[in-house]
Design an enzyme around this catalytic site. Structure first.
Site, PDB file in Angstrom:
ATOM      1  N   THR A  91       0.802  -1.360   0.091  1.00  0.00           N
ATOM      2  CA  THR A  91       0.005  -0.052   0.034  1.00  0.00           C
ATOM      3  C   THR A  91       0.759   1.361  -0.046  1.00  0.00           C
ATOM      4  O   THR A  91       2.240   0.983   0.455  1.00  0.00           O
ATOM      5  CB  THR A  91      -0.762   0.042   1.100  1.00  0.00           C
ATOM      6  N   LYS A 118     -14.368  15.546  13.371  1.00  0.00           N
ATOM      7  CA  LYS A 118     -15.438  15.293  14.226  1.00  0.00           C
ATOM      8  C   LYS A 118     -15.758  16.527  15.100  1.00  0.00           C
ATOM      9  O   LYS A 118     -14.846  17.219  15.861  1.00  0.00           O
ATOM     10  CB  LYS A 118     -14.837  14.421  15.244  1.00  0.00           C
TER      11      LYS A 118
HETATM   12  P1  ADP Z   1      -3.035   3.624   0.462  1.00  0.00           P
HETATM   13  O1  ADP Z   1      -4.143   3.133   1.547  1.00  0.00           O
HETATM   14  O2  ADP Z   1      -1.736   3.633   1.249  1.00  0.00           O
HETATM   15  O3  ADP Z   1      -3.467   5.293   0.225  1.00  0.00           O
HETATM   16  P2  ADP Z   1      -3.898   2.787  -2.021  1.00  0.00           P
HETATM   17  O4  ADP Z   1      -3.271   3.459  -3.102  1.00  0.00           O
HETATM   18  O5  ADP Z   1      -4.241   1.288  -2.026  1.00  0.00           O
HETATM   19  O6  ADP Z   1      -2.923   3.210  -0.385  1.00  0.00           O
HETATM   20  O7  ADP Z   1      -5.177   3.664  -1.595  1.00  0.00           O
HETATM   21  C1  ADP Z   1      -6.541   3.132  -1.351  1.00  0.00           C
HETATM   22  C2  ADP Z   1      -7.453   4.349  -0.991  1.00  0.00           C
HETATM   23  O8  ADP Z   1      -7.383   5.341  -2.106  1.00  0.00           O
HETATM   24  C3  ADP Z   1      -8.781   4.153  -0.487  1.00  0.00           C
HETATM   25  O9  ADP Z   1      -8.705   3.322   0.803  1.00  0.00           O
HETATM   26  C4  ADP Z   1      -9.401   5.289  -0.738  1.00  0.00           C
HETATM   27  O10 ADP Z   1      -9.466   6.159   0.419  1.00  0.00           O
HETATM   28  C5  ADP Z   1      -8.523   6.022  -1.787  1.00  0.00           C
HETATM   29  N1  ADP Z   1      -9.066   6.123  -3.052  1.00  0.00           N
HETATM   30  C6  ADP Z   1      -9.113   5.308  -4.042  1.00  0.00           C
HETATM   31  N2  ADP Z   1      -9.877   5.387  -4.968  1.00  0.00           N
HETATM   32  C7  ADP Z   1     -10.717   6.407  -4.735  1.00  0.00           C
HETATM   33  C8  ADP Z   1     -11.792   7.162  -5.198  1.00  0.00           C
HETATM   34  N3  ADP Z   1     -12.096   6.951  -6.434  1.00  0.00           N
HETATM   35  N4  ADP Z   1     -12.187   8.251  -4.662  1.00  0.00           N
HETATM   36  C9  ADP Z   1     -11.860   8.299  -3.321  1.00  0.00           C
HETATM   37  N5  ADP Z   1     -11.044   7.851  -2.859  1.00  0.00           N
HETATM   38  C10 ADP Z   1     -10.487   6.896  -3.359  1.00  0.00           C
END
Ligand code: ADP
Length: 467
Positions: free
Chosen positions: A111, A366
């Protein structure tokens, strides 16, 4: 490696030899890359010659058995390194493919660490194959044999959304931009190679929109360009503006843990006679679950109804959703006992079944027992004609616990006041939801994959005092 043909070869050569392809995010700090490579017990490194300066910084902290260098520039390699092309020539041509079980690991990604430490996710052959099959559907990327596909999302982040596997599966032409990811270079490539599908995070499209508007009429996409977009939410204003240039954004939501495609924001056939405003509202949502993906929203009261109003944590499960982090038993509480993955995203589901992300749980504000969605405020602010980007963060408050501060980047040459922006938002938000402060900045810090780095922003504004 950047996105290029040797990287694509590695995507197939490594798994075909029974290995596990583990892409490394070159934009991370070298110490973090070293941590990730060590945690995964990586044995061999393939690296672009142009990226050797990064390798030099992590060399002493890692223990690769072999380092194979891609002569990307065509210049001779520094002494002591093994040349990728010479390595390929050692193949005898009598290779026998290993017989592998579909549940064996084929690839691994970490991640990107937006809200915490990077964690490793392993993908099985089965997961990638099912994910690739679904990605060909019009409900997902719509990649078929006739498509010309440009992944402007890096192959070192969530496998470039699986595009290299999907494109190869159907024989679509892949256009790989190498390190040239600026808007002009991408536009030039899209036009020259007649790209029909280009994928990138919203920052890529924000840059492209600015380039198109700087020179109106210079570039045209007569047959339209399909632009699946995710990673963070593309603001509604961006979707509307790109439509005028023939670029059609389809919203996607996913995570490294979901391989990554979990939802896509297509309109339903029953929505065809809806007003444009209502259609844009739907397209700005994260969308409907991809086939085989299940979603639910859960809060203290239980499973939230599909009313588009009740927020809770989004949980997902499906054949390409991870069931654990690699060698990380301390994080197993991210899965429910019945096998749902707790995403850490706060969301609602509407009566049509569309997912809308309200926030990441760590970014929620919050205020006096109520939640304020930073994402909603950001999207609304980014719809203001003078605003290029906006991020909203929580600042501690003596009475309300936390209140929202908006950090705003204006378009070049523009000036705006806090009152003007607050009035603009007041038409859409309740008074208690409006940011109490507006800070004007030159840029918003971003992660290695283009997400707002709110942890950093909160540090930067830690001394902010409410009037
Ligand atoms: P990290 O969790 O370290 O950021 P990732 O690249 O796996 O790594 O990111 C996943 C996260 O990115 C999701 O949990 C979400 O919060 C955000 N995300 C992905 N796509 C979208 C989207 N279309 N709209 C809003 N947030 C998004």
């Amino acid at each position: 490696m950047w996105n290029h043909s040797s990287h694509l070869e590695a995507y197939f050569g490594i798994p075909a030899s029974g290995g596990v392809l583990h892409t490394l995010n070159l934009r991370l700090h070298p110490a973090e890359i070293a941590y990730i490579a060590n945690h995964a017990a990586d044995r061999f490194l393939i690296v672009d010659d142009v990226l050797l300066p990064i390798y030099e910084q992590l060399k002493s902290k890692t223990n690769f058995e072999r380092v194979i260098v891609v002569p990307f520039t065509g210049n001779p390699l520094p002494v002591g390194y093994e040349n990728y092309e010479d390595f390929l020539k050692t193949a005898a041509g009598n290779f026998t493919y290993p017989g592998l079980d579909e549940n064996e690991a084929v690839a691994m990604c970490f991640t990107s660490g937006t809200t915490g430490n990077s964690k490793g996710v392993l993908y099985s052959h089965r997961a990638l194959i099912l994910h690739s099959l679904v990605s060909t559907l019009d409900e997902a990327f719509g990649i078929n044999h006739h498509a010309v596909v440009l992944p402007a999302c890096p192959m070192f982040h969530a496998n470039a959304w699986g595009i290299p596997f999907t494109a190869a599966m159907v024989g679509a032409k892949l256009v790989l931009p190498g390190p040239h990811l600026d808007a002009e270079s991408l536009l030039e490539l899209i036009e020259r190679e007649k790209v029909s599908i280009a994928l990138g995070v919203p920052t890529v499209w924000i840059g492209i929109l600015a380039a198109l508007e700087k020179h109106p009429g210079r570039r045209k996409f007569p047959s339209g360009l399909s632009a699946p977009c995710g990673g963070t939410a593309p603001p509604e204003g961006l979707i509307r503006s790109l439509d005028k240039h023939g670029i059609h954004i389809t919203h996607l939501w996913g995570m490294t843990e979901t391989t990554p495609i979990a939802t896509t924001g297509q309109l339903k056939s029953t929505m065809s006679d809806w007003s444009d405003d209502k259609k844009y509202e739907v397209r700005a949502k994260q969308g409907l679950p991809a086939p085989f993906i299940e979603m639910r929203v859960r809060n203290e009261e239980g499973i939230a109804p599909w009313d588009g109003l009740t927020p809770g944590e989004l949980e997902v499960r499906g054949p390409w959703v991870a069931s654990a982090y690699y060698n990380s038993p301390e994080n197993q509480d991210r899965w429910t006992p019945d096998g749902w993955f707790k995403t850490g995203d706060i969301a609602t589901l509407d009566p049509e079944g569309y997912l809308k992300l309200v926030d990441r749980s760590k970014d929620l504000i919050k205020s006096g027992g109520e939640w304020i969605s930073s994402v909603d405020l950001e999207n609304a602010l980014m719809g203001h004609p003078k605003v290029r980007e906006a991020a909203v963060i929580a600042i501690p408050h003596s009475k309300w616990q936390e209140r929202p501060l908006a950090v705003v980047v204006l378009n070049d040459g523009e000036a705006a006041t806090s009152e003007e922006l607050r009035d603009f938002l007041a038409t859409r938000f309740a008074k208690w939801q409006l940011p109490d402060g507006f800070a004007f900045a030159k840029e918003i810090p971003r992660t290695s994959v283009g997400k707002f780095l709110k942890m950093r922003l909160r540090e930067q504004y830690a001394d902010w005092r409410w009037e």
